[in-house]
Scaffold this active site. Structure first.
Site, PDB file in Angstrom:
ATOM      1  N   HIS A  97     -10.965 -13.456  37.449  1.00  0.00           N
ATOM      2  CA  HIS A  97     -10.544 -12.335  38.304  1.00  0.00           C
ATOM      3  C   HIS A  97      -9.855 -11.268  37.480  1.00  0.00           C
ATOM      4  O   HIS A  97      -9.268 -11.562  36.436  1.00  0.00           O
ATOM      5  CB  HIS A  97      -9.605 -12.809  39.425  1.00  0.00           C
ATOM      6  N   HIS A  99      -6.883  -8.263  37.733  1.00  0.00           N
ATOM      7  CA  HIS A  99      -5.747  -7.749  38.505  1.00  0.00           C
ATOM      8  C   HIS A  99      -5.775  -6.222  38.430  1.00  0.00           C
ATOM      9  O   HIS A  99      -5.916  -5.659  37.332  1.00  0.00           O
ATOM     10  CB  HIS A  99      -4.411  -8.165  37.889  1.00  0.00           C
TER      11      HIS A  99
HETATM   12  P1  5GP Z   1      -3.612 -15.445  37.222  1.00  0.00           P
HETATM   13  O1  5GP Z   1      -2.226 -15.818  36.748  1.00  0.00           O
HETATM   14  O2  5GP Z   1      -4.493 -16.658  37.352  1.00  0.00           O
HETATM   15  O3  5GP Z   1      -4.223 -14.329  36.444  1.00  0.00           O
HETATM   16  O4  5GP Z   1      -3.396 -14.831  38.669  1.00  0.00           O
HETATM   17  C1  5GP Z   1      -3.520 -15.548  39.844  1.00  0.00           C
HETATM   18  C2  5GP Z   1      -2.966 -14.693  40.962  1.00  0.00           C
HETATM   19  O5  5GP Z   1      -3.397 -15.232  42.194  1.00  0.00           O
HETATM   20  C3  5GP Z   1      -1.435 -14.646  40.995  1.00  0.00           C
HETATM   21  O6  5GP Z   1      -0.982 -13.316  40.817  1.00  0.00           O
HETATM   22  C4  5GP Z   1      -1.080 -15.215  42.378  1.00  0.00           C
HETATM   23  O7  5GP Z   1      -0.028 -14.532  43.009  1.00  0.00           O
HETATM   24  C5  5GP Z   1      -2.387 -15.057  43.143  1.00  0.00           C
HETATM   25  N1  5GP Z   1      -2.591 -16.066  44.174  1.00  0.00           N
HETATM   26  C6  5GP Z   1      -2.377 -17.397  44.059  1.00  0.00           C
HETATM   27  N2  5GP Z   1      -2.690 -18.025  45.215  1.00  0.00           N
HETATM   28  C7  5GP Z   1      -3.124 -17.054  46.061  1.00  0.00           C
HETATM   29  C8  5GP Z   1      -3.583 -17.093  47.422  1.00  0.00           C
HETATM   30  O8  5GP Z   1      -3.672 -18.122  48.072  1.00  0.00           O
HETATM   31  N3  5GP Z   1      -3.938 -15.886  47.963  1.00  0.00           N
HETATM   32  C9  5GP Z   1      -3.859 -14.719  47.281  1.00  0.00           C
HETATM   33  N4  5GP Z   1      -4.215 -13.600  47.933  1.00  0.00           N
HETATM   34  N5  5GP Z   1      -3.417 -14.654  46.008  1.00  0.00           N
HETATM   35  C10 5GP Z   1      -3.059 -15.817  45.412  1.00  0.00           C
END
Ligand code: 5GP
Ligand code: ZN
Length: 131
Positions: A97, A99
């Site tokens: 993903h 951001h």
């Molecule tokens: P990463 O650290 O993997 O790049 O980012 C994962 C993101 O997913 C985090 O910013 C976290 O807040 C978000 N996230 C985790 N669980 C959920 C969820 O159940 N729903 C949504 N909308 N975001 C989530």
């Protein structure tokens, strides 16, 4: 099944702001800045490096389009587009993903800091990466 696959399958809710055949974009549950959005391929790939080229290109096009739209609607002054690859780099959800972080202030929920590591020899790195 990972949490983003559950969102894609409508097993858990999300605040979706965009959807097409291959991509979904929804608000990050933990808003680091106002409008913090995740752009996600509907098929599961662990990291950006695992996405096929067509999916990757489309994800980047959607990311650019949504960033423009979010900037216009929120009057953000800037943006960060971020991808975390693997745990060491902060990836928590192992489903690729991007951001989108609209930026309003220098110091807010998201701050990026790079500190020069003077021990790294540029010539040695170039040698490694080109041979
Ligand atoms: P990463 O650290 O993997 O790049 O980012 C994962 C993101 O997913 C985090 O910013 C976290 O807040 C978000 N996230 C985790 N669980 C959920 C969820 O159940 N729903 C949504 N909308 N975001 C989530
Ligand atoms: Zn998944």
């Amino acid at each position: 099944m990972c949490i983003f696959c559950k969102i894609i399958n409508h097993e858990i809710p999300s605040y979706t702001i965009y959807e097409d055949e291959t991509i979904i974009a929804f608000l990050d549950i933990a808003q680091a800045t106002y409008g913090h959005t995740l752009v996600v391929p509907k098929k599961h790939y662990d990291t950006l490096l695992d996405c096929p080229e067509d999916v990757l290109c489309h994800m980047m096009k959607v990311t650019q389009m949504l960033t423009k739209q979010i900037m216009e609607k929120t009057q953000a002054k800037g943006f960060n587009i971020l991808n975390n690859g693997y745990e060491i780099a902060g990836q928590v959800i192992m489903h690729a993903h991007m951001h989108i972080l609209p930026r309003y202030e220098e110091k807010e929920g998201f701050v990026i800091e790079m500190h020069e590591n003077k021990d790294i020899d540029l010539a040695q790195v170039q040698e490694l990466l080109t041979h």
